[in-house]
Design a protein around this motif. Structure first.
Motif: not given
Length: 182
Positions: A149-162, A172-178
């Motif tokens: 979660c921390a690495r993805i938030l840092l690199r992509y600015e996307v929270d996946i904790s849920d 990947f769908e969430r990153i693309e949507a953001c």
């Protein structure tokens, strides 16, 4: 001598499978007890704790396996795996050879460029060197959820904790949507 023992073991498994297969024609619906089961010790070194001591499996059905520190724990784990499978999928005839099938890769393949960028910094692997299906998740790679979660938030600015266990297609769908929203 060992070759004879292996041949006897293989013959015993085949006969057990044949017996269950023949009995399966007397029923129209099968349950766990109708399948040929083998329980074996898989850890010979008592100091090796990474490998569960026992494995239980349905003969001729490679992915249907249960693990445990005792034979009964392995059998219970196998019974649970069987129940999960039976809930969502049709059961093969007992004793028949069940081919290994792989999950689809249709959805994950739509994110090939993102996956190539994502894998090295987040998972420490090259995407092209891994088999990843539509069912693959972050937790398949064995690190702590919070670290991913921390690495993805840092690199992509996307929270996946849920999103635990972190299905890769959904991430990947969430990153693309953001990305589209920005």
């Amino acid at each position: 001598m060992q070759r004879n023992w292996q041949l006897m073991r293989k013959t015993r498994r085949s006969l057990k499978a044949l017996s269950k297969w023949l009995r399966s024609f007397t029923k129209t619906a099968w349950d766990f007890e109708d399948y040929p089961i083998e329980i074996r010790m898989q850890r010979m070194n008592p100091d090796d704790t990474e490998l569960p001591k026992y494995a239980a499996r349905i003969i001729h059905w490679p992915p249907m396996v249960g693990l445990g520190e005792t034979g009964s724990e392995a059998l219970d784990d196998l019974r649970e795996a069987f129940a999960r499978h039976a809930k969502d999928c049709p059961l093969p005839r007992p004793g028949t050879r069940v081919p290994i099938s792989f999950a689809s890769t249709d959805r994950i393949s739509r994110f090939e460029a993102l996956a190539a960028d994502f894998f090295p910094p987040i998972l420490g692997h090259e995407f092209s060197e891994c088999f990843v299906s539509d069912e693959s998740s972050l937790m398949d790679f064995g690190e702590e959820w919070q670290d991913y979660c921390a690495r993805i938030l840092l690199r992509y600015e996307v929270d996946i904790s849920d999103m635990e266990p972190g299905n890769l297609v959904h991430i990947f769908e969430r990153i693309e949507a953001c990305r589209r929203a920005n």
